[in-house]
Design a protein around this motif. Structure first.
Motif, mmCIF file in Angstrom:
data_model
loop_
_atom_site.group_PDB
_atom_site.id
_atom_site.type_symbol
_atom_site.label_atom_id
_atom_site.label_comp_id
_atom_site.label_asym_id
_atom_site.label_seq_id
_atom_site.Cartn_x
_atom_site.Cartn_y
_atom_site.Cartn_z
ATOM 1 N N VAL A 1 0.882 -0.955 -0.017
ATOM 2 C CA VAL A 1 0.209 -0.118 0.081
ATOM 3 C C VAL A 1 1.001 1.514 0.076
ATOM 4 N N LEU A 2 1.662 1.385 0.792
ATOM 5 C CA LEU A 2 2.764 2.114 1.012
ATOM 6 C C LEU A 2 3.889 2.417 -0.239
ATOM 7 N N ILE A 3 4.389 1.058 -0.753
ATOM 8 C CA ILE A 3 5.174 1.389 -1.974
ATOM 9 C C ILE A 3 4.256 2.142 -3.257
ATOM 10 N N ALA A 4 2.930 1.344 -3.271
ATOM 11 C CA ALA A 4 2.170 1.535 -4.462
ATOM 12 C C ALA A 4 2.287 3.526 -4.086
ATOM 13 N N LYS A 5 2.108 4.463 -2.658
ATOM 14 C CA LYS A 5 1.628 5.634 -3.426
ATOM 15 C C LYS A 5 3.241 6.015 -3.256
ATOM 16 N N ILE A 6 4.044 5.576 -3.044
ATOM 17 C CA ILE A 6 5.473 6.012 -3.352
ATOM 18 C C ILE A 6 6.055 6.539 -4.531
ATOM 19 N N VAL A 7 5.174 4.902 -5.644
ATOM 20 C CA VAL A 7 5.791 5.063 -6.789
ATOM 21 C C VAL A 7 5.201 5.994 -7.775
ATOM 22 N N VAL A 8 3.006 6.377 -7.147
ATOM 23 C CA VAL A 8 2.827 7.295 -7.952
ATOM 24 C C VAL A 8 3.057 8.905 -7.523
ATOM 25 N N GLU A 9 3.509 8.670 -7.017
ATOM 26 C CA GLU A 9 3.752 10.702 -5.557
ATOM 27 C C GLU A 9 6.071 10.611 -6.537
ATOM 28 N N ILE A 10 6.442 9.959 -6.570
ATOM 29 C CA ILE A 10 7.286 10.086 -7.707
ATOM 30 C C ILE A 10 6.944 9.846 -9.422
ATOM 31 N N GLY A 11 6.316 9.811 -9.987
ATOM 32 C CA GLY A 11 5.634 10.211 -11.035
ATOM 33 C C GLY A 11 5.052 11.855 -11.005
ATOM 34 N N ARG A 12 4.409 12.245 -9.780
ATOM 35 C CA ARG A 12 3.780 13.277 -9.387
ATOM 36 C C ARG A 12 5.129 14.435 -9.691
ATOM 37 N N MET A 13 6.294 13.617 -8.951
ATOM 38 C CA MET A 13 7.222 14.862 -8.704
ATOM 39 C C MET A 13 8.043 15.148 -10.084
ATOM 40 N N VAL A 14 8.353 13.824 -11.683
ATOM 41 C CA VAL A 14 8.196 13.899 -12.297
ATOM 42 C C VAL A 14 7.728 15.338 -13.166
#
Lengths: 353, 276
Positions: free
Chosen positions: B124-137
């Motif tokens: 659950v946490l890793i999925a959130k981090i993956v999406v947030e990294i996408g947002r950072m890009v």
């Protein structure tokens, strides 16, 4: 992996709870609870707010570690085999645990994928369940736009995606209107017909009576009574049938006729002068029919009939001779100023009020 | 209710211990990341921090401070100074959204559903981090476009620029663990945001993000030297500019990122597991 169903076919216990204890500081949410749920049946856990119902469910759903005691569900130890257990249980709580920003379809598809269904299987299963729960029309709308009843149905559908063999329903109809409540009841019965075992918590005697095979009554974290619904009902007097004769003067004659007939299992008839009715304690629908039939045969003119279920308070009074802690709980809830978040946090923590 | 029955295809099970294999784990993370993306689609306002903040900050700082720092009419020099710094700041602001998101999930009860399912809780946490990294890009791309529009000049190679971007993403990802921890510890998303701002403000302004640090008093200049945001901004700036020390600020930034992750990630996962 051997499925639990193969192991216990033939009436074993799907849930076995022994000496479960969970304390929050000085508050004993669970204070040594024992209970069993036979496979393929519904156990109703009846108790007022803060009795420990939610704490019990959260322990059995692997969300909370107890301080002492043990529990086996579907053959798995709740404390030692949580991962295997999560494959065979479903949980629907009082608060919808679906993602409100996602549509009904997307919620169910996601659950299917998390349960390792292939994309095609997850799509099909989501579609089937939406249809089964009459949500097909709303499938594409975000769950936030659903009514309370729709959300509860979606929640049930989500819990059924993995075909759980044991289902926990934590006050599944609290806050629902009577029509939606009946729909939920209908579904619960159907799940059991299809082989699930259900542990249902409720504050309503009516709900327990409508659904459960057996009842466990808990208060302040302790089991205060338990057994077959009929036994318990006999203990607390079951329903009360209230008959209003067209002529108040008939009241004594009516009681006399009933006493004389001595219908099987029908308790003594008493007169309620203030209401102008005869009260008859009954346990079954057959007895209701027999009483009404007898009065009809004897030619009594009847102006009104209704039945009255004992309230949770009356049940507690009959079983324990004490008032429930319900009254205190209500006072506390009021003092809380209706702060939803706090109520919710407390209920989730399962702390007895 | 319809007549559809409960019969569903048998699902492939994991091994007898109930452990979750790598492929299943990736599939779960994928399903949960998809959920986070659908949430964004349903609630486009949640992208304001990614889409508008880079634009607003670039314009604001360039035209308000640019003249004062680099001389009137000489804003372009300041843009070249500012953009690598804003890249560092972006990561921190976006990472904050993870904390409020995790907090929301717990309040809504959907986390109960996930935690009673046969999935690794960390997914659950890793999925959130993956999406947030996408947002950072996305935010970084917008920031770079803004920079070029306002006259930013880059003398470093494409690889240098890419390196700078990756460094700020890595640092941003490590910050997410701090905010996840805050999100789990605080009662409301507002509290998460409030506390996060208290941490963020001194780090952002006590750094070389907006201005060179040489005019600051000695104690503050000393603080900026160890401040990871300064080091990240300096590293990116020197990579963009194609000159100046790179190795030292890069190493200090990475050391911070690793230290933050090593300390806060296990704490966050433990808190996540035990949270009721």
């Amino acid at each position: 992996m051997t499925r639990y169903n193969d192991l216990t076919k033939g009436g074993g216990n799907a849930v076995e709870v022994r000496g479960l204890v969970k304390h929050y500081g000085a508050t004993k949410a669970l204070d040594g609870v024992d209970l069993d749920v036979r496979e393929g049946t519904i156990l109703g856990v009846l108790g007022p707010n803060g009795a420990g119902k939610t704490t019990l469910v959260r322990v059995l759903a692997t969300l909370l570690r107890p301080d002492a005691g043990s529990a086996r569900v579907a053959g798995y130890d709740v404390l030692k085999q949580p991962r295997q257990l999560r494959r065979v249980i479903g949980l629907t709580g009082q608060y919808a645990s679906v993602d409100e920003k996602l549509s009904g379809y997307e919620n169910l598809y996601m659950i299917g994928r998390l349960l390792d269904l292939s994309r095609a299987e997850a799509r099909r299963r989501a579609g089937d369940l939406l249809e089964r729960f009459s949500l097909t029309e709303a499938a594409k709308k975000p769950a936030a736009q659903y009514s309370g009843g729709m959300r509860r149905r979606l929640d049930l559908a989500a819990s059924l995606t993995g075909q759980p063999s044991v289902l926990y329903l934590d006050e599944p109809t609290t806050g629902l209107d009577p029509r939606t409540r009946n729909e939920v009841w209908e579904e619960v019965r159907r799940m059991v017909d299809e082989g699930s075992t259900v542990l249902l918590t409720t504050q309503y005697m009516e709900e327990a009576e409508a659904l459960a095979n057996e009842l466990t009554v808990i208060d302040r974290g302790r089991v205060v009574a338990g057994g077959e619904v009929n036994e318990l009902k006999a203990k607390v007097g079951g329903r009360t049938l209230r008959i209003r004769p067209a002529d108040r003067g008939e009241l004594p004659r009516m009681v006399g006729a009933l006493a004389q007939a001595g219908l099987d299992g029908v308790g003594g008839a008493t007169i309620d002068e203030a209401e102008g009715v005869v009260n008859v304690a009954i346990i079954s629908d057959e007895q209701l029919t027999a009483v009404v039939g007898l009065l009809g045969e004897r030619g009594f003119a009847i102006a009104g009939i209704d039945t009255h279920l004992p309230s949770l308070d009356e049940v507690f009074l009959a079983i324990t001779g004490q008032k429930t802690s319900l009254a205190d709980a209500d006072a506390d809830a009021d003092a809380d100023g209706g702060a939803d978040a706090d109520d919710r946090a407390r209920e989730r923590a399962g702390a007895a009020v | 209710m319809s007549a559809a029955t409960l019969t569903a295809p048998a699902r492939p099970t994991n091994d007898g211990e109930g452990r979750i294999g790598l492929r299943a784990n990736l599939r779960h993370i994928g399903a949960l990341a998809r959920r986070n993306l659908l949430q964004i689609k349903q609630d486009p306002e949640s992208m304001f921090d990614v889409l508008l903040m880079p634009i607003i900050f670039t314009l604001l700082f360039t035209y308000v401070f640019g003249g004062a720092i680099s001389g009137k009419g000489n804003q372009e020099a300041y843009v070249s100074y500012l953009i690598p710094g804003l890249m560092a700041m972006n990561g921190m602001n976006i990472a904050m959204a993870v904390g409020t998101g995790v907090n929301e999930d717990f309040r809504k009860g959907v986390m109960d559903r996930f935690r009673t399912m046969p999935i690794a809780r960390s997914s659950v946490l890793i999925a959130k981090i993956v999406v947030e990294i996408g947002r950072m890009v996305v935010a970084t791309v917008i920031l770079l476009i803004m920079g070029f529009l306002l006259g930013m000049s880059i003398d470093g190679s494409v690889l240098h620029v890419l390196g700078a971007v990756l460094l700020s993403l890595a640092f941003g990802a490590s910050l997410m663990w701090i905010f996840i921890l805050l999100g789990l510890a605080m009662k409301t998303p507002q509290a998460v945001q409030g506390l996060a701002m208290i941490v963020i403000m001194p780090l952002q302004f006590g750094s070389s993000i907006f201005t060179p640090t040489s005019s600051m008093p000695g104690w503050l200049e000393g603080f900026t030297k160890v401040n990871p945001l300064s080091n990240l901004a300096d590293a990116s700036r020197n990579l963009f500019g194609g000159h100046g020390a790179v190795a030292q600020p890069v190493l200090i930034t990475l050391a911070w990122a690793v230290a933050i992750t090593v300390v806060t990630a296990p704490l966050a996962v433990r808190k996540f597991r035990s949270k009721t």
